[in-house]
Write a protein that holds these residues in place. Structure first.
Motif, short mmCIF file in Angstrom:
data_model
loop_
_atom_site.label_atom_id
_atom_site.label_comp_id
_atom_site.label_asym_id
_atom_site.label_seq_id
_atom_site.Cartn_x
_atom_site.Cartn_y
_atom_site.Cartn_z
N GLN A 55 1.01 -1.04 0.04
CA GLN A 55 0.05 -0.02 0.03
C GLN A 55 0.98 1.08 0.04
OE1 GLN A 55 -3.65 0.44 0.31
NE2 GLN A 55 -3.50 -1.29 -0.88
N ALA A 90 2.60 1.61 -3.38
CA ALA A 90 1.72 2.02 -4.33
C ALA A 90 1.53 3.77 -4.26
CB ALA A 90 0.27 1.35 -4.31
N ALA A 91 1.34 4.09 -3.08
CA ALA A 91 1.24 5.55 -2.89
C ALA A 91 2.51 6.34 -3.27
CB ALA A 91 0.87 5.75 -1.40
N ILE A 92 3.65 5.81 -2.86
CA ILE A 92 4.88 6.48 -2.89
C ILE A 92 5.27 6.55 -4.59
CG2 ILE A 92 7.46 6.28 -2.94
CD1 ILE A 92 6.38 7.18 -0.42
N GLY A 134 3.84 9.26 -6.42
CA GLY A 134 4.27 10.69 -6.22
C GLY A 134 3.80 11.05 -5.18
N LEU A 135 3.04 10.72 -4.16
CA LEU A 135 2.57 11.05 -2.81
C LEU A 135 3.64 11.44 -2.00
CD1 LEU A 135 -0.76 9.23 -2.08
CD2 LEU A 135 -0.44 11.67 -2.81
N ASP A 150 1.75 12.52 3.21
CA ASP A 150 0.57 12.25 2.43
C ASP A 150 0.19 10.87 2.40
OD1 ASP A 150 -0.07 14.77 2.17
OD2 ASP A 150 0.43 15.03 -0.17
N ARG A 179 -1.10 10.30 5.96
CA ARG A 179 -2.35 10.61 6.27
C ARG A 179 -3.48 10.38 5.49
NH1 ARG A 179 -3.64 17.26 5.45
NH2 ARG A 179 -5.82 16.75 5.51
N TYR A 180 -3.44 9.91 4.06
CA TYR A 180 -4.55 9.47 3.27
C TYR A 180 -4.61 7.97 2.97
CZ TYR A 180 -5.05 14.34 2.58
OH TYR A 180 -5.10 15.66 2.73
N VAL A 181 -3.46 7.21 3.12
CA VAL A 181 -3.50 5.76 2.73
C VAL A 181 -3.30 4.83 4.02
CG1 VAL A 181 -2.25 4.03 1.45
CG2 VAL A 181 -2.47 6.47 0.44
N PRO A 209 -6.02 5.83 7.78
CA PRO A 209 -7.19 5.49 7.57
C PRO A 209 -7.52 4.40 7.82
CG PRO A 209 -6.81 7.16 6.02
CD PRO A 209 -5.39 6.90 6.24
N GLN A 210 -6.98 3.32 7.08
CA GLN A 210 -7.00 1.68 7.01
C GLN A 210 -6.42 1.53 8.47
OE1 GLN A 210 -5.61 -0.64 3.52
NE2 GLN A 210 -4.98 1.34 2.94
N ARG A 221 -9.26 2.08 11.26
CA ARG A 221 -10.21 1.15 11.04
C ARG A 221 -10.06 0.11 11.74
NH1 ARG A 221 -13.01 3.68 5.70
NH2 ARG A 221 -11.68 4.99 6.25
N ARG A 230 8.85 10.31 -10.29
CA ARG A 230 7.54 9.42 -9.89
C ARG A 230 6.17 9.65 -10.66
NH1 ARG A 230 9.58 7.63 -4.88
NH2 ARG A 230 11.05 5.80 -5.55
N PHE A 266 1.11 -2.73 -10.50
CA PHE A 266 1.49 -3.98 -9.82
C PHE A 266 0.68 -5.12 -10.15
CE2 PHE A 266 2.80 -0.46 -7.48
CZ PHE A 266 4.19 -0.50 -7.19
N PHE A 300 -6.25 1.22 -3.12
CA PHE A 300 -6.46 1.55 -1.54
C PHE A 300 -7.95 1.20 -1.27
CE2 PHE A 300 -3.88 4.96 -3.10
CZ PHE A 300 -2.54 4.72 -2.77
N HIS A 325 -10.03 1.64 1.17
CA HIS A 325 -10.75 2.38 2.00
C HIS A 325 -11.36 3.52 0.97
CE1 HIS A 325 -6.99 4.15 2.03
NE2 HIS A 325 -7.33 5.23 2.77
N VAL A 375 -0.53 15.98 -5.33
CA VAL A 375 0.77 16.17 -6.02
C VAL A 375 0.59 17.28 -7.07
CG1 VAL A 375 2.60 15.29 -7.03
CG2 VAL A 375 1.35 13.85 -5.44
#
Lengths: 270, 245
Positions: free
Chosen positions: A170, A173-175, A178-179, A183, A186-188, A191-192, A195, B80, B87, B93, B95, B109
């Motif tokens: 996870q 995927a976010a990195i 480009g996050l 971020d 905070r966003y990925v 939240p999971q 929960r 990036r 993948f 994600f 959620h 971004v």
């Protein structure tokens, strides 16, 4: 149409129900027969299960319980915020933030290692002892602080385990999108993670609700203290039983709900 | 000769004591589609992950549009956005709805204007046949649909190069086609792509070049016709014989 299998299972179920009912009846009958035969039963019944005292103290104890609920309610947001901050501090990887990491680790070790009641005494009596002016010497404030210190340490560990349970894919995927690290958290991740640890935190809340009663030792007239006052006044222990019943009315549904959440979670993952 | 979009030179990579890539040289031109084939463990995935800096390389150069992104300490953040990756395991994600999965990175971004973003993302969903699924969560979508959302998510960052790491390997056979159609459509757009794949038919049909990887090196590379009909390397022959039976 009933299948052969269904008929067999129905027979088995009837048999199991009969056995369960029978054995329960036997145990209950033994309890009802034997307990009253104990030599001190009359005295215990008079001092713990006095209906008259029960009826007379119930309303006041119920309103004293509102104090518990208030302390509980204003503690929770502080515990959540501080717990989250400590969990994040412990996960900080940047070298500049190293002191923060160390602080987080010490904080958790310290406040998980001290019995809550001891911390309530130390903070609740010690800090007002510095000679703080009113209202800053209130036991409500310092009792709350003690609870927040202990419980935020526990919640921080629960959250951290949640954060670590989120699979690295996870984050990757976010990195790769480009996050930034921030971020991504905070966003990925968060939240999971939050929960995922809701059931564990529900159990924390139940424990906190009970531990609010420890503040009775430093002054606030909440339900346990009020029951103690009635005990002295009426020379009877029934008020404690009343208090226990009131606690159960809140904690049993809450624990059941936490169990339900935990089971749902487990089933969802398999 | 124009600068290739992506050029690798002498790339090596080890995990602990295990050497995974032993000196890879590869260049991918503008609009080219290169397929990496080879057995599991031959280093295809690792090579892809080195191309966008997800795995730092030990030695060698990875030049993206002429800039060496493998230089230790290089800030990969801006890179990036120019190179997308999808993948095998989708990695949506869970959620967030499909729509929010796609919008997150452009919002945070690129700071894309919300109206323009919505229009653009909606167009992408419709293009890949998912117009009616934008509000669904990943677990409400089939594997093929999830993988298409993952492609859309990468495309929403407007990359100039795309990497695909065995993106059909985790799918039920009947869902593979819809995902390959997406790749076909990107190919028609002239997207520069590098794929690790086991879909030999697809690779043969669409790739400009096939690289056969074996034990951390590119053992043979060439146009699909040559590789599939007249491989020069004994190990390539052996691999193709075992897989095309």
């Amino acid at each position: 149409m009933t299948t052969r299998r269904a008929a067999y299972e129905a027979r088995q179920r009837r048999r199991a129900n009969l056995l369960a009912g029978g054995s329960t009846a036997v145990v209950l009958a033994l309890l009802l027969l034997l307990v009253p035969r104990a030599p001190g039963w009359q005295a215990v019944r008079a001092s713990f299960f006095n209906g008259e005292v029960f009826a007379r103290t119930f309303p006041d104890l119920l309103s004293a319980f509102l104090v518990n609920i208030a302390i509980f309610a204003w503690s929770v947001p502080f515990i959540a915020a501080l717990g989250l901050a400590i969990a994040l501090a412990r996960g900080a990887r940047a070298p500049v933030l190293f002191p923060l990491r160390v602080f987080g680790a010490i904080y958790v070790d310290l406040f998980r290692g001290i019995p809550v009641v001891l911390l309530v005494y130390l903070v609740g009596f010690g800090i007002p002892g510095l000679g703080l002016p009113r209202p800053w010497n209130s036991p409500y404030i310092w009792g709350t602080v003690a609870l927040v210190l202990t419980y935020s340490a526990y919640v921080a560990e629960v959250l951290r385990s949640g954060i670590e349970s989120i699979h690295a894919s996870q984050r990757n995927a976010a990195i790769c999108l480009g996050l930034s690290e921030r971020d991504t958290m905070r966003y990925v991740i968060l939240p999971q993670a939050i929960r995922r640890v809701v059931p564990a935190n529900m159990n924390m809340l139940v424990a906190l609700q009970k531990d609010v009663a420890l503040l009775s030792f430093i002054g606030p007239v909440e339900i346990l203290r009020q029951a103690g006052i009635f005990k002295s006044l009426l020379a009877n222990f029934t008020p404690y039983v009343v208090a226990a019943v009131i606690f159960l009315c809140v904690t049993v549904p809450a624990t059941r709900y936490a169990d339900y959440l935990m089971n749902r979670d487990r089933n969802a993952r398999t | 000769m124009p600068e290739p979009r992506l050029a690798l030179r002498g790339v090596t990579k080890s995990f602990g004591d295990t050497a995974v890539l032993h000196g890879i040289d590869l260049s991918v031109g503008l609009g080219e589609m290169v397929c990496l084939i080879g057995a599991s463990g031959s280093g295809k995935s690792t090579l892809l992950r080195c191309m966008n800096g997800l795995e730092p390389v030990d030695n060698g150069e990875v030049r993206l549009d002429g800039v060496d992104i493998a230089e230790p300490g290089f800030d990969l953040g801006p890179i990036r956005q120019r190179i997308g990756i999808v993948f095998q395991s989708f990695n949506l994600f869970p959620h967030m709805t499909a729509f929010d999965n796609v919008c997150l990175a452009p919002r945070r971004v690129l700071r894309t204007d919300e109206t323009a973003l919505r229009t653009g993302v909606q167009a992408l969903f419709e293009r890949f046949g998912l117009g009616g699924h934008m509000g669904k969560y990943p677990d409400q979508l089939s594997g093929g649909q999830q993988q298409r959302v993952a492609v859309i998510r990468a495309l929403a960052m407007r990359p100039q190069t795309m990497l695909f790491d065995e993106i059909t390997s985790a799918l039920d056979p009947e869902l593979v086609g819809e995902v390959l159609d997406v790749l076909r459509s990107l190919r028609d757009d002239g997207m520069t792509m590098v794929l690790a794949t086991h879909e030999m038919g697809f690779a043969r049909e669409l790739a400009d070049r096939i690289c056969f990887m074996d034990k951390g090196v590119i053992a043979e590379e060439g146009p699909p016709e040559t590789i599939f009909t007249a491989p020069g390397n004994a190990r390539t022959k052996q691999f193709l014989a075992s897989i095309l039976r």
